[in-house]
Design a protein around this motif. Structure first.
Motif, PDB file in Angstrom:
ATOM      1  N   ALA A 175       0.753  -1.201   0.189  1.00 46.65           N
ATOM      2  CA  ALA A 175       0.065   0.070   0.028  1.00 46.65           C
ATOM      3  C   ALA A 175       0.782   1.123   0.146  1.00 46.65           C
ATOM      4  CB  ALA A 175      -0.876   0.086   1.241  1.00 46.65           C
ATOM      5  N   ARG A 176       0.591   2.510  -0.860  1.00 46.77           N
ATOM      6  CA  ARG A 176       0.913   3.647  -0.715  1.00 46.77           C
ATOM      7  C   ARG A 176      -0.211   4.485  -0.118  1.00 46.77           C
ATOM      8  NH1 ARG A 176       0.810   7.647  -4.477  1.00 46.77           N
ATOM      9  NH2 ARG A 176       0.034   6.421  -5.947  1.00 46.77           N
ATOM     10  N   ILE A 177       0.143   5.430   0.773  1.00 46.21           N
ATOM     11  CA  ILE A 177      -0.900   6.310   1.192  1.00 46.21           C
ATOM     12  C   ILE A 177      -1.346   7.341   0.191  1.00 46.21           C
ATOM     13  CG2 ILE A 177       0.870   7.731   2.420  1.00 46.21           C
ATOM     14  CD1 ILE A 177      -2.805   6.917   3.765  1.00 46.21           C
ATOM     15  N   GLU A 178      -2.790   7.522   0.070  1.00 46.16           N
ATOM     16  CA  GLU A 178      -3.176   8.691  -0.685  1.00 46.16           C
ATOM     17  C   GLU A 178      -3.654   9.713   0.108  1.00 46.16           C
ATOM     18  OE1 GLU A 178      -6.069   6.347  -3.257  1.00 46.16           O
ATOM     19  OE2 GLU A 178      -4.782   6.588  -4.892  1.00 46.16           O
ATOM     20  N   ASP A 179      -4.407   9.584   1.186  1.00 40.82           N
ATOM     21  CA  ASP A 179      -5.316  10.580   1.885  1.00 40.82           C
ATOM     22  C   ASP A 179      -5.591   9.975   3.106  1.00 40.82           C
ATOM     23  OD1 ASP A 179      -6.305  12.801   2.348  1.00 40.82           O
ATOM     24  OD2 ASP A 179      -7.716  12.868   0.588  1.00 40.82           O
ATOM     25  N   ALA A 180      -5.901  10.850   4.158  1.00 46.46           N
ATOM     26  CA  ALA A 180      -6.309  10.204   5.450  1.00 46.46           C
ATOM     27  C   ALA A 180      -7.201  11.254   6.175  1.00 46.46           C
ATOM     28  CB  ALA A 180      -5.136   9.708   6.124  1.00 46.46           C
ATOM     29  N   ARG A 181      -7.806  10.837   7.265  1.00 45.14           N
ATOM     30  CA  ARG A 181      -8.617  11.857   7.938  1.00 45.14           C
ATOM     31  C   ARG A 181      -8.833  11.265   9.242  1.00 45.14           C
ATOM     32  NH1 ARG A 181      -8.259  14.121   3.865  1.00 45.14           N
ATOM     33  NH2 ARG A 181      -9.730  15.534   2.896  1.00 45.14           N
ATOM     34  N   VAL A 182      -8.480  12.010  10.308  1.00 44.46           N
ATOM     35  CA  VAL A 182      -8.958  11.815  11.711  1.00 44.46           C
ATOM     36  C   VAL A 182     -10.674  12.015  11.710  1.00 44.46           C
ATOM     37  CG1 VAL A 182      -8.584  12.289  14.160  1.00 44.46           C
ATOM     38  CG2 VAL A 182      -6.681  12.371  12.540  1.00 44.46           C
ATOM     39  N   LEU A 183     -10.935  10.999  12.442  1.00 44.22           N
ATOM     40  CA  LEU A 183     -12.520  11.183  12.465  1.00 44.22           C
ATOM     41  C   LEU A 183     -12.903  11.003  13.963  1.00 44.22           C
ATOM     42  CD1 LEU A 183     -13.534   8.708   9.716  1.00 44.22           C
ATOM     43  CD2 LEU A 183     -13.213  11.012   9.454  1.00 44.22           C
ATOM     44  N   GLY A 184     -13.026  12.229  14.521  1.00 42.67           N
ATOM     45  CA  GLY A 184     -13.297  12.226  15.810  1.00 42.67           C
ATOM     46  C   GLY A 184     -12.140  11.800  16.915  1.00 42.67           C
ATOM     47  N   PRO A 185     -12.324  11.738  18.247  1.00 44.12           N
ATOM     48  CA  PRO A 185     -10.870  11.427  18.917  1.00 44.12           C
ATOM     49  C   PRO A 185     -10.442  10.095  18.799  1.00 44.12           C
ATOM     50  CG  PRO A 185     -13.017  11.309  20.308  1.00 44.12           C
ATOM     51  CD  PRO A 185     -13.525  11.789  18.844  1.00 44.12           C
ATOM     52  N   ASP A 186     -11.276   9.045  18.269  1.00 46.60           N
ATOM     53  CA  ASP A 186     -10.858   7.544  18.270  1.00 46.60           C
ATOM     54  C   ASP A 186     -10.814   6.945  17.077  1.00 46.60           C
ATOM     55  OD1 ASP A 186     -10.598   8.023  21.264  1.00 46.60           O
ATOM     56  OD2 ASP A 186     -12.659   7.676  21.446  1.00 46.60           O
ATOM     57  N   LEU A 187     -10.789   7.541  15.913  1.00 46.82           N
ATOM     58  CA  LEU A 187     -10.953   6.941  14.583  1.00 46.82           C
ATOM     59  C   LEU A 187      -9.887   7.550  13.750  1.00 46.82           C
ATOM     60  CD1 LEU A 187     -12.499   4.328  13.688  1.00 46.82           C
ATOM     61  CD2 LEU A 187     -14.322   5.974  12.932  1.00 46.82           C
ATOM     62  N   LEU A 188      -9.505   6.853  12.900  1.00 48.53           N
ATOM     63  CA  LEU A 188      -8.754   7.135  11.618  1.00 48.53           C
ATOM     64  C   LEU A 188      -9.074   6.537  10.401  1.00 48.53           C
ATOM     65  CD1 LEU A 188      -6.275   8.899  10.619  1.00 48.53           C
ATOM     66  CD2 LEU A 188      -5.021   6.736  10.961  1.00 48.53           C
ATOM     67  N   ALA A 189      -9.126   7.137   9.140  1.00 45.31           N
ATOM     68  CA  ALA A 189      -9.856   6.453   8.085  1.00 45.31           C
ATOM     69  C   ALA A 189      -8.584   6.660   7.019  1.00 45.31           C
ATOM     70  CB  ALA A 189     -10.928   6.919   7.448  1.00 45.31           C
ATOM     71  N   ALA A 190      -8.124   5.948   6.192  1.00 44.61           N
ATOM     72  CA  ALA A 190      -7.208   6.281   5.323  1.00 44.61           C
ATOM     73  C   ALA A 190      -7.325   5.509   3.997  1.00 44.61           C
ATOM     74  CB  ALA A 190      -5.688   5.649   5.806  1.00 44.61           C
ATOM     75  N   ARG A 191      -6.837   6.340   3.089  1.00 44.87           N
ATOM     76  CA  ARG A 191      -7.314   5.487   1.517  1.00 44.87           C
ATOM     77  C   ARG A 191      -5.903   5.250   1.071  1.00 44.87           C
ATOM     78  NH1 ARG A 191      -9.767   9.649  -1.309  1.00 44.87           N
ATOM     79  NH2 ARG A 191      -8.240  10.201  -2.534  1.00 44.87           N
TER      80      ARG A 191
END
Length: 336
Positions: A175-191
């Motif tokens: 995998a190569r990171i494209e984009d990411a977001r912190v979602l609230g205090p306890d969650l992270l999403a990444a593409r």
């Protein structure tokens, strides 16, 4: 929904995108008389008013030096109002070190991604400038630190520009990171970009445990978030603290896949085919709506839906009692 409004207010023409439900149960809106106002979402009663800036971004309630502030995050910085003043003047504007940015606003505040591997975030009343190490991408703010993601894990970058790295579990092979977001205090999403295509993963913080992953097309659209931060939709994927689910599976025969447009604390609203539809977060059973129905800009406690409609030259925000999907509202209220 009942088509007769429980309450209604005239808002600034064409400003329906600026209407936002805050986690404290207040509804923020630009009024027809050129003010930024907060009303009780349940009753429509005016609770605060301030000067209206030229642009309204994602809104947040902040505690700064023991003062409660309303903040608006935009590409050029942030505007803040002191909520202790019931009729505040124009917002105080805090400029960035760069003319424009991408504000990432779904964590604990906003991370302003400036490009060239730099970002700013608010510490106290000052915007701190930090570096995003190559090849990481900025993701948001958590616990007064800038968050970034690289090909192996996530980084916390404090106000002294010191990064701390934590591994992420369950990453796709190659995998190569494209984009990411912190979602609230306890969650992270990444593409991620993989040899097979783009994949979205969600991880619990701070340990980085994987919650789930699904293939995505990578629309480039920012995530949609519920007001209280219980659900998000990003790249046609529904994300919660418990699971990740592709919305493409919700396809009625003869229609295109469900496309989300509004995320509330109880439902995802959007379109399936040419008609409106909604997906309750508890049952996950797609419900097709009346073809003439309008999507709400927000809902409150599964009891009120807020619909924007025009009447003659006025743009009116209506609060409708939620019973079942309904067509456009009739006017049964007045200005706050």
């Amino acid at each position: 929904m009942d088509t007769r409004a429980q309450w209604a207010v005239v808002i600034d023409s064409g400003a329906e995108q600026a209407v936002q439900l805050l986690p404290n149960g207040q509804l923020a809106l630009p009024s027809s008389d050129g003010r930024m106002v907060l009303v009780d979402a349940a009753t429509g009663q005016l609770q605060w008013a301030g000067g209206l800036p030229s642009r309204i971004g994602s809104l947040d309630i902040l505690e700064l030096d023991n003062a409660t502030m309303l903040a608006s995050y935009t590409q050029t910085g942030l505007d803040v109002w002191d909520l202790a003043d019931p009729n505040a003047p124009a917002a105080h504007h805090v400029e960035l070190n760069h003319q424009t940015s991408t504000p990432l606003t779904l964590g604990d505040g906003a991370l302003f991604a400036l490009g060239s591997q730099t970002a700013q975030f608010l510490v106290g009343r000052e915007l701190v400038l930090v570096d995003i190490p190559v090849p990481a991408v900025p993701a948001g703010v958590r616990e007064q630190k800038a968050i970034a993601v690289d090909h192996t894990g996530w980084l916390e970058i404090d106000q002294t520009n010191t990064p701390t790295h934590t591994a992420l579990a369950g990453l796709p092979e190659g995998a190569r990171i494209e984009d990411a977001r912190v979602l609230g205090p306890d969650l992270l999403a990444a593409r991620w970009q993989t040899p097979e295509g783009s994949v979205l993963t969600a991880h619990a913080l701070p340990d980085g445990a994987v919650i789930g992953q699904v293939p995505v097309r990578g629309s480039g659209q920012p995530p949609l978030a519920s007001p209280s931060g219980v659900a998000w939709v990003w790249d046609d994927v529904l994300i919660t603290a418990a699971d990740v689910t592709s919305l493409e599976q919700y396809t009625e025969e003869g229609t295109s896949a469900f496309r989300a447009e509004v995320v509330t604390d109880t439902e995802v609203w959007g379109h399936a085919g040419q008609g409106p539809a909604r997906l309750p977060l508890d049952t996950r059973q797609l419900q097709l709506d009346d073809p003439d129905a309008q999507l709400p800009v927000a809902t409150l406690d599964n009891s009120l839906a807020f619909i924007v409609a025009t009447k003659l030259e006025d743009t009116i925000l209506h609060a409708l009692a939620m019973q079942s999907p309904s067509p456009a509202p009739s006017d049964n209220g007045g200005d706050s």
